[in-house]
Design an enzyme around this catalytic site. Structure first.
Site, mmCIF file in Angstrom:
data_model
loop_
_atom_site.group_PDB
_atom_site.id
_atom_site.type_symbol
_atom_site.label_atom_id
_atom_site.label_comp_id
_atom_site.label_asym_id
_atom_site.label_seq_id
_atom_site.Cartn_x
_atom_site.Cartn_y
_atom_site.Cartn_z
ATOM 1 N N SER A 63 44.475 3.973 35.063
ATOM 2 C CA SER A 63 43.768 4.147 33.793
ATOM 3 C C SER A 63 43.158 2.827 33.315
ATOM 4 C CB SER A 63 44.719 4.768 32.764
ATOM 5 O OG SER A 63 44.009 5.342 31.700
ATOM 6 N N ASP A 192 43.337 11.409 35.086
ATOM 7 C CA ASP A 192 44.111 10.213 34.738
ATOM 8 C C ASP A 192 45.217 9.875 35.752
ATOM 9 O OD1 ASP A 192 45.495 8.223 33.457
ATOM 10 O OD2 ASP A 192 45.938 9.391 31.655
#
Length: 302
Positions: A63, A192
Site C-alpha cells: 500500500s 490492497d
C-alpha cells in the site's frame, strides 16, 4: 527549497560505526508497511538510512509502503521524497486540485456511466497525479530490488510483484477497498496488498543480515465508551485484523527491528495532515538509529 537543519527535519547524524558498517558490515533490508496517510512517517526511515549512509539490499512494501519503498528504490533521496510530499499533499489547495484533475469524469459518457461513487476512484490516475516524475516505471529500472504486495481478489491469495510494470503494481497495492476501484494486472483483479500482508518483512527473509519492518497500520484511536463513526469502525476493524496478521508473521518470521511510529491518532485518509504526521512521528528516526547501532554492535561482537 532550503535544507533545514536535521533537528527541524527529524534527521539524525551518522555515527562512525554506522558509516563503517554501511561500507563493509551487515546488509540491511526494509519492509515498508501499509496504513494510508500514516505511511507519510516512512519518510523518516528513508531519511535516517540516507543520513547513516545505508542503502538497503532489498525492499518490500504494501500500500503506502509500496509507494514510499518504490520511491527509495528508484534512487530518490529521503529529502526529495519529503519535499515532493509537502509540495503536493502537504498543500491542501494543490492536493485537492490534483485529486479533482485525476478523479473527474473524462467526458459525458464516463460521467453518465461511472460518475464519482464510493469505492470507484481510479487509483492509477490519482497516483500518476502525485508520484514524482523521476520514480521508475518498471521494476527493472529500480536501483534496489523491490517486492510489492498485492491481493488477488478472486484468487484468494497474496501476490508478490517484482518484475514488469511497477506503476500498476503500486496502484494495485494501494487500492484500498471502499475507496479505490480494483486494478487489473494481466487478467487478475488486484486490490490492497495490506489485506494479506500489511508489513511484508517475511518476504525479505534470507535476503539481508538485518531486516527492518515499519508498521504504520496503527490501532483505532478514541476514548473507551466513545461510539466510533461508521467510517471509523470500518477502517478501525481493518486495523485490528491487520495487526493480528502482523503478530502471526512476527512470530513466524521475526524481523530484527520492528518500528511503530506514533501515528495512531491519524486516519487512513488524513493525507492533508502530512506535515502534522511528520512532526508527530519524528521520534522514530532516533529510534531507528539506536536500533541499528545496537544491531551493528551485535555483529561487531559476533
Amino acid at each position: 527549497m532550503d535544507n533545514p537543519d536535521s533537528s527541524s527535519r527529524g534527521g539524525v547524524a551518522a555515527s562512525p560505526r554506522a558509516a563503517s558498517q554501511a561500507a563493509s558490515g551487515p546488509s540491511v533490508a526494509v519492509a515498508f508497511g501499509g496504513g494510508g496517510a500514516r505511511g507519510v512517517a516512512h519518510i523518516h526511515i528513508i531519511e535516517t538510512l540516507d543520513a547513516m549512509g545505508i542503502r538497503p539490499v532489498a525492499i518490500s512494501g504494501s500500500s503506502i509502503g509500496a509507494i514510499m519503498g518504490s520511491a527509495m528504490a528508484s534512487g530518490i533521496s529521503g529529502k526529495d521524497i519529503r519535499d515532493h510530499t509537502l509540495e503536493t499533499i502537504g498543500k491542501p489547495s494543490t492536493a485537492l486540485g490534483r485529486i479533482w484533475k485525476a478523479a473527474r469524469p473524462r467526458g459525458v459518457k464516463d460521467a453518465m456511466e461511472n460518475g464519482i461513487r464510493l469505492g470507484q476512484f481510479n487509483v492509477e490516475r490519482i497516483l500518476e497525479a502525485f508520484l514524482p516524475d523521476n520514480m521508475a516505471r518498471s521494476f527493472e529500472e529500480l536501483v534496489i530490488p523491490t517486492k510489492i504486495m498485492v491481493t488477488d481478489y478472486y484468487g484468494h491469495r497474496e501476490v508478490v510483484c517484482e518484475s514488469g510494470d511497477l506503476r500498476a503494481a503500486i496502484a494495485a497495492s494501494a487500492a484500498i477497498p471502499a475507496v479505490f476501484r480494483p486494478v487489473l494486472i494481466g487478467d487478475r483483479i488486484m486490490i490492497d496488498g495490506g489485506i494479506f500482508n500489511p508489513v511484508p518483512f517475511d518476504k525479505l527473509a534470507g535476503l539481508a543480515d538485518i531486516i527492518i519492518g515499519v508498521d504504520v497500520v496503527g490501532l483505532p484511536a478514541g476514548a473507551p465508551g466513545q461510539t466510533p463513526s461508521t467510517i471509523d469502525m470500518m477502517f478501525g476493524s481493518s486495523q485490528l485484523m491487520m495487526q493480528s496478521i502482523i503478530e502471526m508473521k512476527r512470530h513466524a518470521f521475526p524481523p530484527h527491528i520492528l518500528l511503530r511510529p506514533e501515528v495512531h491518532q491519524y486516519r487512513v485518509l488524513d493525507f492533508l495532515k502530512a506535515r502534522e504526521i511528520l512532526a508527530d512521528s519524528r521520534g522514530i528516526a532516533e529510534q531507528l538509529k539506536r536500533d541499528l547501532d545496537a544491531a551493528f554492535a551485535f555483529y561487531d561482537a559476533s
